[in-house]
Enzyme design. Structure first.
Site, PDB file in Angstrom:
ATOM      1  N   CYS A 180      61.825  57.534  39.649  1.00 39.93           N
ATOM      2  CA  CYS A 180      61.931  58.131  40.987  1.00 39.93           C
ATOM      3  C   CYS A 180      62.431  59.565  40.931  1.00 39.93           C
ATOM      4  O   CYS A 180      62.058  60.392  41.771  1.00 39.93           O
ATOM      5  CB  CYS A 180      62.856  57.289  41.863  1.00 39.93           C
ATOM      6  SG  CYS A 180      62.205  55.641  42.210  1.00 39.93           S
ATOM      7  N   CYS A 208      58.983  73.815  34.620  1.00 37.59           N
ATOM      8  CA  CYS A 208      58.840  72.683  35.537  1.00 37.59           C
ATOM      9  C   CYS A 208      60.207  72.427  36.164  1.00 37.59           C
ATOM     10  O   CYS A 208      61.077  73.289  36.127  1.00 37.59           O
ATOM     11  CB  CYS A 208      58.313  71.442  34.816  1.00 37.59           C
ATOM     12  SG  CYS A 208      59.458  70.766  33.588  1.00 37.59           S
TER      13      CYS A 208
END
Length: 429
Positions: A196, A384
């Site tokens: 998640c 990222c």
């Protein structure tokens, strides 16, 4: 010995008592039952709420983490006060559950589950509920459930999708279903695992799966047959569809529950080493590049301060660039890169034709080399969120661009490291 159902309990649980599948005998069984939830997060919170509301006798909640602000959109037992107090999730859940039903025995266990403590923890419970978010814990929990003869209700949720199944359950006709290792004898590569923290999740989805975990647990604890032993329930929240897939039976070759098992309580393996990743729900930090293939955020800041010519590629999804981004970056999502990498195995000559973003990068590299001179390498930095996907991207870029005068490097720690060390005003997520 089953607990007596008092008149007060009859009044409280009357709506489920009048159901023939429960009745007084089922409620008595439930009040004598002990279940352990591992993980007081998005799955564990709703599961715990409904088990306690139904009147379970004892509920253990094991979680070593503390409540954070990013938990609150899905972990519905925790509050803003818990965040500011830095309270353990297990204790936070226990406090709120006691307000829901003071007659239940709630046992918070504020520690991490390990191969050393799992057998002792499990022995006090009738049923185990896996509400974790990592592969290493799943192997550990499944192995110990096999060895201690406990049914295991397992759930997972990611993005818009959720899954549920039951391992190690012996039906009334004596058939025992598979364990986790029967289905996954070998763990996936660490770089292929998304949780998640990496992939995101709609808070309602773990809520739905957690409620279903509670439902299946209630069936087992009241003497009813569960619906998902040797079956996998798959929920798709975005399109509102669900389906059930039949799973393979218990495997005779399984090293945990097979005919000649090699896993035992006295020699449980090192699960972190076995899986190649930590047994935690936080974003796993990869390290797949050499030292000279990476730079720090401080080094990148120095590069920009000196106006050193370079190309910056951000491999996050476009939606994440709306949250925060470094200036003048070229966005090539990691999923597009993976698809391009797969295409090179089939039609290498068509990669630049099929993937326009990579063509744009190629043109930028060619322009950089032309302006700087062929003897000056072109620096391409890849960023990222946390510095994981950027490492994978560097590997892919090196295969796609077979040029000696192009230097691909990732920015270690990603944008969250930049926010911590360079730009305190950058949004963190």
């Amino acid at each position: 010995m089953e607990a007596r159902v008092s008149n007060e309990c009859v009044e409280r649980y009357s709506r489920q008592l009048i159901m023939p599948e429960i009745g007084m005998p089922g409620q008595a069984k439930l009040q004598s039952s002990k279940a352990l939830i591992i993980g007081a997060g998005g799955l564990g919170c709703p599961c715990a709420q409904y088990l306690v509301a139904a009147g379970i006798g004892t509920l253990g909640i094991l979680d070593y983490d503390v409540v954070e602000k990013s938990n609150l959109h899905r972990q519905v037992l925790h509050t803003e006060l818990g965040v500011s107090a830095g309270i353990f999730k297990a204790e936070s859940a226990a406090q709120n559950l006691r307000q829901l039903n003071s007659s239940c025995n709630i046992i918070p266990i504020c520690s991490q589950l390990t191969r050393d403590n799992a057998p002792d923890v499990f022995q006090d419970y009738d049923l185990i509920i896996d509400a974790t978010d990592n592969v290493a814990s799943r192997y550990l929990i499944s192995d110990v459930c096999v060895l201690t003869d406990k049914p295991l209700v397992s759930g997972s949720a990611l993005r818009w999708e959720g899954q549920l199944t039951i391992y190690c359950y012996t039906s009334k006709d004596g058939v025992t279903g598979p364990c986790y290792r029967c289905l996954y004898p070998v763990p996936p590569p660490p770089e292929s695992v998304t949780n998640c923290s990496d992939g995101g999740v709609i808070g309602v989805v773990p809520g739905i799966i957690g409620c279903m975990q509670a439902l299946e647990s209630l069936k087992i604890l009241t003497g009813n047959e569960p619906s998902y032993s040797q079956k996998l329930y798959i929920f798709g929240g975005l399109r509102g569809v669900s389906r059930t897939v039949k799973l393979r039976p218990r495997q005779s070759s399984c090293v945990s529950c097979g005919q000649n098992p090699t896993v035992s309580l006295s020699n449980l393996p090192d699960y972190v080493e076995f899986c190649g990743m930590d047994a935690g729900d936080k974003c796993q930090i990869l390290s797949i590049l050499d030292k000279d293939e990476r730079i720090s955020v401080d080094e990148y800041q120095e590069c920009t301060a000196r106006s050193k010519k370079h190309i910056l590629v951000d491999v996050r999804n476009p939606v994440e660039l709306d949250i925060c981004a470094l200036p003048n970056c070229l966005n090539i999502p990691i999923n597009r890169l993976r698809a391009a990498s797969a295409r090179t195995q089939i039609e290498p000559s068509q990669v630049f034709e099929k993937f326009k973003e990579i063509t744009i990068l190629k043109d930028a590299i060619d322009k950089n080399l032309k302006n700087a001179g062929l003897d000056t390498p072109c620096n391409v930095f890849v960023v990222c969120r946390m510095g994981n996907d950027s490492q994978i991207a560097v590997r892919i870029f090196k295969n796609l661009f077979d040029k000696e005068n192009v230097l691909f490097q990732d920015i270690r720690g990603g944008l969250m490291a930049w926010a911590d060390r360079i730009d305190k005003n950058m949004a963190k997520y």
